[in-house]
Design a protein around this motif. Structure first.
Motif, mmCIF file in Angstrom:
data_model
loop_
_atom_site.group_PDB
_atom_site.id
_atom_site.type_symbol
_atom_site.label_atom_id
_atom_site.label_comp_id
_atom_site.label_asym_id
_atom_site.label_seq_id
_atom_site.Cartn_x
_atom_site.Cartn_y
_atom_site.Cartn_z
ATOM 1 N N VAL A 152 0.847 -1.208 0.000
ATOM 2 C CA VAL A 152 0.000 0.000 0.000
ATOM 3 C C VAL A 152 0.877 1.250 0.000
ATOM 4 N N ARG A 153 1.910 1.228 0.810
ATOM 5 C CA ARG A 153 2.809 2.378 0.879
ATOM 6 C C ARG A 153 3.445 2.650 -0.490
ATOM 7 N N HIS A 154 3.859 1.569 -1.154
ATOM 8 C CA HIS A 154 4.489 1.687 -2.474
ATOM 9 C C HIS A 154 3.495 2.203 -3.515
ATOM 10 N N GLU A 155 2.291 1.644 -3.521
ATOM 11 C CA GLU A 155 1.293 2.029 -4.516
ATOM 12 C C GLU A 155 0.830 3.465 -4.340
ATOM 13 N N ARG A 156 0.729 3.911 -3.093
ATOM 14 C CA ARG A 156 0.219 5.256 -2.815
ATOM 15 C C ARG A 156 1.332 6.292 -2.676
ATOM 16 N N HIS A 157 2.583 5.860 -2.766
ATOM 17 C CA HIS A 157 3.723 6.770 -2.668
ATOM 18 C C HIS A 157 3.657 7.589 -1.366
ATOM 19 N N LEU A 158 3.441 6.907 -0.261
ATOM 20 C CA LEU A 158 3.295 7.599 1.010
ATOM 21 C C LEU A 158 4.625 8.202 1.468
ATOM 22 N N ASP A 159 4.559 9.407 2.003
ATOM 23 C CA ASP A 159 5.759 10.021 2.563
ATOM 24 C C ASP A 159 5.992 9.468 3.967
ATOM 25 N N HIS A 173 2.967 9.858 6.521
ATOM 26 C CA HIS A 173 1.830 8.968 6.290
ATOM 27 C C HIS A 173 2.220 7.486 6.438
ATOM 28 N N THR A 174 3.491 7.158 6.187
ATOM 29 C CA THR A 174 3.951 5.795 6.414
ATOM 30 C C THR A 174 3.929 5.473 7.910
ATOM 31 N N ALA A 175 4.417 6.421 8.721
ATOM 32 C CA ALA A 175 4.395 6.224 10.174
ATOM 33 C C ALA A 175 2.955 6.140 10.680
ATOM 34 N N ALA A 176 2.089 6.978 10.126
ATOM 35 C CA ALA A 176 0.684 6.961 10.545
ATOM 36 C C ALA A 176 0.008 5.651 10.142
ATOM 37 N N LEU A 177 0.359 5.102 8.978
ATOM 38 C CA LEU A 177 -0.211 3.830 8.559
ATOM 39 C C LEU A 177 0.180 2.730 9.544
ATOM 40 N N ALA A 178 1.440 2.730 9.963
ATOM 41 C CA ALA A 178 1.874 1.750 10.954
ATOM 42 C C ALA A 178 1.071 1.900 12.241
#
Length: 217
Positions: free
Chosen positions: A192-199, A202-207
């Protein structure tokens, strides 16, 4: 054995993101691994064990995807609150969300306590995004939004995503309690991180949003 092999293949593709779900608050992974897909043409893919591995991953992927989709609304909430002097925390709204998802979980025959636990993390993750953006905008006002979204309209979208997320939770109790939940959820989050190009924010928030998805009890 084939299930173990399939899981190892998925973990190899997502190894660069293994820290994504640690919740340490340190450096976050930025994987460039391609999406993990089950090879439909191989003989292994036709075995029951391989199909099971693919099915397990398929139930965790929507949880990661919907969590990222919900996080994206945090940007809009942050913009709606920017410059108003209003707090990020909104206990009344948060309780309203938790009550609603618990009620929906009961109607679906799902565990309301587990659903509420996951949604507490979803709410905290959204606040991670909001606080992070507000700090960024304070530091560099040129990046601050120039228009204010309608918060009521944003909340309608959040409610829609909440409903889909509760249904995804209800469909995955056995997967979420399995011993392989955490490594496969890590792979799903990396994709998901790769597909959405999360910074990084937002990567930390996803975790943070996925912390309670896997039932370790």
């Amino acid at each position: 054995m084939q299930l173990i092999i399939s899981m190892r293949s998925a973990l190899t593709a997502g190894a660069a993101a293994a820290v994504l779900l640690t919740g340490t608050g340190g450096a976050v992974a930025a994987p460039a691994a391609p999406p993990v897909k089950a090879p439909v043409s191989s003989a292994a893919a036709t075995t029951p064990a391989a199909a099971t591995a693919h099915s397990v991953y398929g139930r965790l992927g929507p949880l990661a995807g919907l969590s990222a989709e919900r996080l994206a609304t945090g940007d809009l909430v942050a913009a709606a609150k920017w410059g108003t002097g209003g707090p990020i925390d909104d206990p009344a709204r948060e309780q309203e969300v938790l009550d609603a998802v618990a009620d929906q979980a009961r109607r679906l025959g799902a565990d309301p306590a587990a659903t509420v636990r996951i949604f507490r993390d979803q709410i905290e993750a959204s606040k991670v995004v909001q606080r992070g953006l507000h700090r960024r905008w304070h530091a560099d006002p040129a990046q601050a939004p120039t228009t204010r979204p309608d918060l009521d309209e944003v909340r309608k979208e959040i409610n829609r995503i909440n409903g889909e997320l509760v249904r995804a939770i209800a469909r995955s109790p056995h997967v979420r309690s399995a011993p392989y939940c955490t490594p496969l959820l890590t792979v799903a989050a990396a994709q998901v991180r790769h597909e959405r190009h999360l910074d990084g924010l937002h990567t930390a928030a996803l975790a943070r949003s996925l912390r309670s998805v896997c039932d370790k009890a």
